[in-house]
Design a protein around this motif. Sequence first.
Motif, PDB file in Angstrom:
ATOM      1  N   LEU A   7       3.215 -70.241  19.204  1.00 20.33           N
ATOM      2  CA  LEU A   7       2.545 -68.950  19.152  1.00 20.33           C
ATOM      3  C   LEU A   7       3.578 -67.831  19.119  1.00 20.33           C
ATOM      4  CD1 LEU A   7       0.058 -67.173  19.209  1.00 20.33           C
ATOM      5  CD2 LEU A   7       0.085 -67.344  21.694  1.00 20.33           C
ATOM      6  N   ALA A   8       4.529 -67.892  20.022  1.00 24.01           N
ATOM      7  CA  ALA A   8       5.562 -66.853  20.057  1.00 24.01           C
ATOM      8  C   ALA A   8       6.359 -66.840  18.756  1.00 24.01           C
ATOM      9  CB  ALA A   8       6.487 -67.062  21.249  1.00 24.01           C
ATOM     10  N   ALA A  63      13.129 -56.843  20.090  1.00 23.47           N
ATOM     11  CA  ALA A  63      12.304 -57.511  19.076  1.00 23.47           C
ATOM     12  C   ALA A  63      10.857 -57.636  19.550  1.00 23.47           C
ATOM     13  CB  ALA A  63      12.881 -58.888  18.753  1.00 23.47           C
ATOM     14  N   LEU A  64      10.668 -58.003  20.806  1.00 20.52           N
ATOM     15  CA  LEU A  64       9.308 -58.115  21.348  1.00 20.52           C
ATOM     16  C   LEU A  64       8.595 -56.762  21.331  1.00 20.52           C
ATOM     17  CD1 LEU A  64       9.859 -60.569  24.328  1.00 20.52           C
ATOM     18  CD2 LEU A  64       8.454 -60.982  22.300  1.00 20.52           C
ATOM     19  N   ALA A  65       9.323 -55.714  21.692  1.00 25.09           N
ATOM     20  CA  ALA A  65       8.732 -54.367  21.676  1.00 25.09           C
ATOM     21  C   ALA A  65       8.340 -53.976  20.253  1.00 25.09           C
ATOM     22  CB  ALA A  65       9.710 -53.358  22.259  1.00 25.09           C
ATOM     23  N   MET A  82       1.893 -63.032  25.206  1.00 33.25           N
ATOM     24  CA  MET A  82       3.021 -62.368  24.568  1.00 33.25           C
ATOM     25  C   MET A  82       3.462 -61.162  25.386  1.00 33.25           C
ATOM     26  SD  MET A  82       3.363 -60.960  20.767  1.00 33.25           S
ATOM     27  CE  MET A  82       4.644 -59.790  20.457  1.00 33.25           C
ATOM     28  N   ALA A  83       2.512 -60.420  25.897  1.00 35.77           N
ATOM     29  CA  ALA A  83       2.846 -59.244  26.698  1.00 35.77           C
ATOM     30  C   ALA A  83       3.610 -59.626  27.959  1.00 35.77           C
ATOM     31  CB  ALA A  83       1.580 -58.472  27.051  1.00 35.77           C
ATOM     32  N   GLN A  84       3.409 -60.852  28.414  1.00 31.33           N
ATOM     33  CA  GLN A  84       4.075 -61.314  29.630  1.00 31.33           C
ATOM     34  C   GLN A  84       5.417 -61.991  29.368  1.00 31.33           C
ATOM     35  OE1 GLN A  84       1.110 -63.748  31.540  1.00 31.33           O
ATOM     36  NE2 GLN A  84      -0.270 -62.033  31.844  1.00 31.33           N
ATOM     37  N   ALA A 134      -6.276 -66.197  22.831  1.00 33.73           N
ATOM     38  CA  ALA A 134      -5.430 -65.305  23.639  1.00 33.73           C
ATOM     39  C   ALA A 134      -5.988 -63.891  23.670  1.00 33.73           C
ATOM     40  CB  ALA A 134      -4.003 -65.298  23.086  1.00 33.73           C
ATOM     41  N   ALA A 135      -6.691 -63.491  22.607  1.00 32.55           N
ATOM     42  CA  ALA A 135      -7.222 -62.137  22.531  1.00 32.55           C
ATOM     43  C   ALA A 135      -8.490 -61.968  23.364  1.00 32.55           C
ATOM     44  CB  ALA A 135      -7.497 -61.773  21.076  1.00 32.55           C
TER      45      ALA A 135
END
Length: 136
Positions: A7-8, A63-65, A82-84, A134-135
Amino acid sequence: MFKPCLLALALCSSAAFATDTLPSTPLMGDITKAQFMERAEQRFAQQDKNGDGVISVAEKEAALAKIEGVMKQAGKPVPDRMAQLKPRRDTSKAQFMARQEKLFAHLDKNGDGVIGESERAEIKANLEKRVMEAAQ
């Protein structure tokens, strides 16, 4: 073991392709291991902003941001998982490429050295399912 990673990876790869230009490699049809690893080399170079051969925690956080920003701008929810995500250590090119080798082996379900259309369709369906879950 690979499911959260996939997923990531999918989210990171999709956002990276959407926001930056990579040298063109076919995204349709069969993907050979050589093509997959070439793309991995390109992704590594893209993420290693300072070119020191290591993707640092700071580079990962940036990159995550960026991915979160792209998702929000597109009106897509950012999955809680993902936020975590909080990068904890640097990743050398050797480590990155070893993970990509394992990932290819995992995605190449029939072990023929090619990710074919049916394997790609299965990957896409599984990723879409996980994103939707996840959503929620």
